[in-house]
Design a protein around this motif. Structure first.
Motif, mmCIF file in Angstrom:
data_model
loop_
_atom_site.group_PDB
_atom_site.id
_atom_site.type_symbol
_atom_site.label_atom_id
_atom_site.label_comp_id
_atom_site.label_asym_id
_atom_site.label_seq_id
_atom_site.Cartn_x
_atom_site.Cartn_y
_atom_site.Cartn_z
ATOM 1 N N SER A 79 0.807 -1.229 0.000
ATOM 2 C CA SER A 79 0.000 0.000 0.000
ATOM 3 C C SER A 79 0.836 1.274 0.000
ATOM 4 N N MET A 80 2.148 1.140 -0.174
ATOM 5 C CA MET A 80 3.030 2.301 -0.097
ATOM 6 C C MET A 80 3.275 2.918 -1.473
ATOM 7 N N PHE A 81 3.658 4.188 -1.468
ATOM 8 C CA PHE A 81 4.035 4.901 -2.687
ATOM 9 C C PHE A 81 5.438 5.460 -2.514
ATOM 10 N N LEU A 82 6.106 5.632 -3.644
ATOM 11 C CA LEU A 82 7.458 6.186 -3.610
ATOM 12 C C LEU A 82 7.546 7.310 -4.633
ATOM 13 N N GLY A 83 7.810 8.529 -4.124
ATOM 14 C CA GLY A 83 7.987 9.661 -5.017
ATOM 15 C C GLY A 83 9.244 9.502 -5.848
ATOM 16 N N LEU A 84 9.302 10.203 -6.978
ATOM 17 C CA LEU A 84 10.464 10.077 -7.844
ATOM 18 C C LEU A 84 11.685 10.793 -7.279
ATOM 19 N N ASP A 85 11.508 11.507 -6.161
ATOM 20 C CA ASP A 85 12.656 12.063 -5.436
ATOM 21 C C ASP A 85 13.135 11.116 -4.335
ATOM 22 N N GLY A 86 12.515 9.931 -4.261
ATOM 23 C CA GLY A 86 12.908 8.948 -3.261
ATOM 24 C C GLY A 86 12.113 9.000 -1.979
ATOM 25 N N THR A 87 11.111 9.869 -1.896
ATOM 26 C CA THR A 87 10.313 9.992 -0.682
ATOM 27 C C THR A 87 9.291 8.864 -0.588
ATOM 28 N N LEU A 88 9.310 8.156 0.542
ATOM 29 C CA LEU A 88 8.346 7.094 0.805
ATOM 30 C C LEU A 88 7.104 7.683 1.456
ATOM 31 N N TYR A 89 5.938 7.280 0.954
ATOM 32 C CA TYR A 89 4.653 7.690 1.529
ATOM 33 C C TYR A 89 3.968 6.432 2.046
ATOM 34 N N ASP A 90 3.926 6.295 3.351
ATOM 35 C CA ASP A 90 3.465 5.061 3.995
ATOM 36 C C ASP A 90 2.352 5.410 4.971
ATOM 37 N N TYR A 91 1.120 5.041 4.625
ATOM 38 C CA TYR A 91 -0.050 5.417 5.417
ATOM 39 C C TYR A 91 -0.454 4.360 6.434
ATOM 40 N N PHE A 92 -0.037 3.107 6.250
ATOM 41 C CA PHE A 92 -0.535 2.021 7.087
ATOM 42 C C PHE A 92 0.578 1.145 7.651
ATOM 43 N N ASN A 93 1.719 1.772 7.941
ATOM 44 C CA ASN A 93 2.843 1.078 8.586
ATOM 45 C C ASN A 93 3.368 -0.094 7.761
ATOM 46 N N GLY A 94 3.309 0.053 6.449
ATOM 47 C CA GLY A 94 3.800 -1.010 5.582
ATOM 48 C C GLY A 94 5.294 -1.231 5.703
ATOM 49 N N TYR A 95 6.057 -0.132 5.844
ATOM 50 C CA TYR A 95 7.510 -0.276 5.955
ATOM 51 C C TYR A 95 7.882 -0.995 7.251
ATOM 52 N N GLU A 96 7.212 -0.667 8.330
ATOM 53 C CA GLU A 96 7.464 -1.340 9.601
ATOM 54 C C GLU A 96 7.127 -2.827 9.495
ATOM 55 N N ASP A 97 5.996 -3.140 8.856
ATOM 56 C CA ASP A 97 5.632 -4.555 8.669
ATOM 57 C C ASP A 97 6.661 -5.283 7.812
ATOM 58 N N LEU A 98 7.175 -4.606 6.787
ATOM 59 C CA LEU A 98 8.182 -5.222 5.932
ATOM 60 C C LEU A 98 9.463 -5.493 6.711
ATOM 61 N N ASN B 226 9.647 -6.027 9.889
ATOM 62 C CA ASN B 226 9.349 -7.072 10.871
ATOM 63 C C ASN B 226 8.896 -8.376 10.223
ATOM 64 N N ARG B 227 8.919 -8.419 8.884
ATOM 65 C CA ARG B 227 8.489 -9.604 8.133
ATOM 66 C C ARG B 227 7.063 -10.004 8.498
ATOM 67 N N LYS B 228 6.203 -9.017 8.579
ATOM 68 C CA LYS B 228 4.813 -9.228 8.971
ATOM 69 C C LYS B 228 3.899 -8.981 7.770
ATOM 70 N N VAL B 229 2.951 -9.890 7.557
ATOM 71 C CA VAL B 229 1.996 -9.741 6.464
ATOM 72 C C VAL B 229 0.626 -9.454 7.063
ATOM 73 N N ARG B 230 0.126 -8.243 6.827
ATOM 74 C CA ARG B 230 -1.162 -7.810 7.385
ATOM 75 C C ARG B 230 -2.013 -7.188 6.294
ATOM 76 N N PHE B 231 -3.321 -7.359 6.437
ATOM 77 C CA PHE B 231 -4.243 -6.654 5.554
ATOM 78 C C PHE B 231 -4.337 -5.187 5.972
ATOM 79 N N VAL B 232 -4.648 -4.345 5.014
ATOM 80 C CA VAL B 232 -4.917 -2.938 5.323
ATOM 81 C C VAL B 232 -6.261 -2.855 6.034
ATOM 82 N N GLY B 233 -6.252 -2.372 7.270
ATOM 83 C CA GLY B 233 -7.508 -2.254 8.007
ATOM 84 C C GLY B 233 -8.083 -3.608 8.364
ATOM 85 N N SER B 234 -9.369 -3.784 8.089
ATOM 86 C CA SER B 234 -10.081 -5.010 8.437
ATOM 87 C C SER B 234 -9.774 -6.116 7.434
ATOM 88 N N ALA B 235 -9.249 -7.238 7.919
ATOM 89 C CA ALA B 235 -8.962 -8.372 7.035
ATOM 90 C C ALA B 235 -10.239 -8.874 6.374
#
Length: 430
Positions: A154-173, A175-184
């Motif tokens: 669910s993450m986006f990456l700007g062409l300047d290298g900026t990561l836009y992470d709204y749902f803690n996707g980077y943290e899950d990555l 921690n090697r955690k696979v979670r659904f966005v919001g309600s599974a």
């Protein structure tokens, strides 16, 4: 090169969504894998969107791969521009557009410098039926992120290298955690194929085979029957990737525990223990997906039922039938060459281009590593006599040519494929 990060903005609350308050985390990516994406085509694409004051970011799986230190094979882009705006931009710039079947879902594909760039307008789902979604375009990046399946996608990456992470996707990555966005449950009910996507990405990301969130598994179990309405082709795409990923044995067993097999073309009473044994022996030798799945089948009839549901390729079905038929016939012998004899005979007798591949998969199935190594070195001998050779020495009847060729082939086989053309032709009585 290692990931190099610098926090350029503090986490900040960006507003209330239909889920709950979320934080936007932004960080900056500086890696060689990211920089390698900037071809002439991407530079031109980025300049065009900037000129028209439309945002353009890398989306989905490509972001996940870049954060994992991998150069993505495919890069998808997301934008605030509508499809009509993109078409005007590209037409004005003289840029060719191709494969625009996805336009109603917001996707335009542009061709620049011999590269295809697939760009999709930000979307929200206004209606879903478990298979398809009716979408509405938006300029809200978080709304688009919210409709995606897993946080790591669910993450986006700007062409300047900026990561836009709204749902803690980077943290899950991390921690090697696979979670659904919001309600599974909600994400699954939007598209039931996401059940299999969860298993596929679990095999790619998770370190441990059994570290699932109990609530996620509960949602999968409760909604598993929804897979019955998903096309076999879509299921087979995901299932193949699951089988060749990490933890495949555990994940297939889990599918049986959760009673999903009946909905995805696998036999309801599949031989899970046999599958686990085959996976343990074969996984180090890169088996084909069907080699692992064949262990679940008790009979050719179950292979036929699987094919009706999943519509696998002719080669895949043929391999499954071959393994089910011959998996019990491997003779144990201390003499490796003697053990290989029935297989070499089988390949030559069948004269099929893929028979040698099937035998290799059979040896993987049985865990016969030494025989596999020997067999992979073996080159198929070519029968040296043809019908033209027989006609040249006076055999003219078509029926007689066929009969003679078969007799010579039997003689050649008894010689362990050593006799040459002249030796074999000496057996022809005119």
């Amino acid at each position: 090169m290692f990931l190099m990060w610098s926090r350029i903005l503090s986490p900040r609350v960006i507003g209330r969504t239909s889920l709950k308050w979320r934080n936007l985390y932004t960080m900056q990516l500086k890696t060689s894998e990211f920089q390698s994406l900037f071809t002439d085509g991407l530079h031109e694409l980025a300049g065009l969107f900037e000129k028209h004051q439309c945002e353009l970011r890398i989306a989905g799986g490509a972001v996940r791969d870049l954060l994992s230190g991998k150069r993505p094979e495919d890069v998808d882009f997301a934008t605030t521009a509508t499809p009509e705006e993109m078409k005007r931009m590209f037409q004005t710039a003289g840029i060719r557009m191709i494969n625009n079947k996805g336009e109603k879902h917001g996707t335009i594909t542009a061709r620049l410098h011999n590269e295809n760039f697939e760009v999709t307008t930000l979307r929200v789902d206004v209606q879903t039926d478990g298979r398809h979604a009716e979408v509405e375009f938006t300029t809200d990046w978080q709304k688009d992120a919210e409709r995606r399946d897993l946080t790591i996608n669910s993450m986006f990456l700007g062409l300047d290298g900026t990561l836009y992470d709204y749902f803690n996707g980077y943290e899950d990555l991390q921690n090697r955690k696979v979670r659904f966005v919001g309600s599974a449950e909600q994400r699954i009910q939007e598209d039931y194929l996401r059940i299999l996507r969860y298993f596929r990405f679990y095999g790619r990301v998770a370190l441990k085979p059994d570290n699932h969130d109990p609530e996620t598994l509960a949602a999968i179990r409760e909604n598993g029957r929804g897979l019955a309405a998903i096309s076999g082709e879509r299921i087979w795409v995901e299932l193949k990737k699951i089988v060749v990923g990490n933890h495949a044995s555990h994940l297939l067993e889990l599918m049986y525990t959760m009673e999903l097999a009946q909905y995805i073309g696998l036999p309801p009473d599949g031989d899970v223990e046999e599958m686990k044994r085959v996976w343990q022996y074969a996984t180090a030798h890169s088996p084909k997906p069907m080699t692992i799945l064949a262990a679940l089948f008790h009979s050719p009839e179950e292979v036929d039922k699987m094919d009706l549901r999943l519509k696998v390729s002719r080669e895949e079905k043929s391999l499954a039938l071959f393994l089910v038929k011959y998996r019990r016939e491997l003779r144990k012998s201390e003499d490796k060459l003697e053990s290989l004899k029935p297989f070499t005979d089988f390949v030559i007798d069948n004269r099929e281009l893929d028979t040698q591949v099937k035998v290799c998969e059979l040896l993987k199935y049985q865990g016969e590593e030494k025989l596999l190594a020997e067999f992979c070195k073996w080159s198929i001998p070519r029968f040296p006599v043809s019908g033209h050779d027989l006609r040249r020495i006076g055999v003219t009847s078509g029926k007689e040519i066929g009969t003679t060729l078969q007799k010579l082939r039997d003689i050649w086989k008894k010689s362990r494929y050593q006799m040459d053309k002249d030796e074999l032709l000496s057996y022809v009585k005119l």
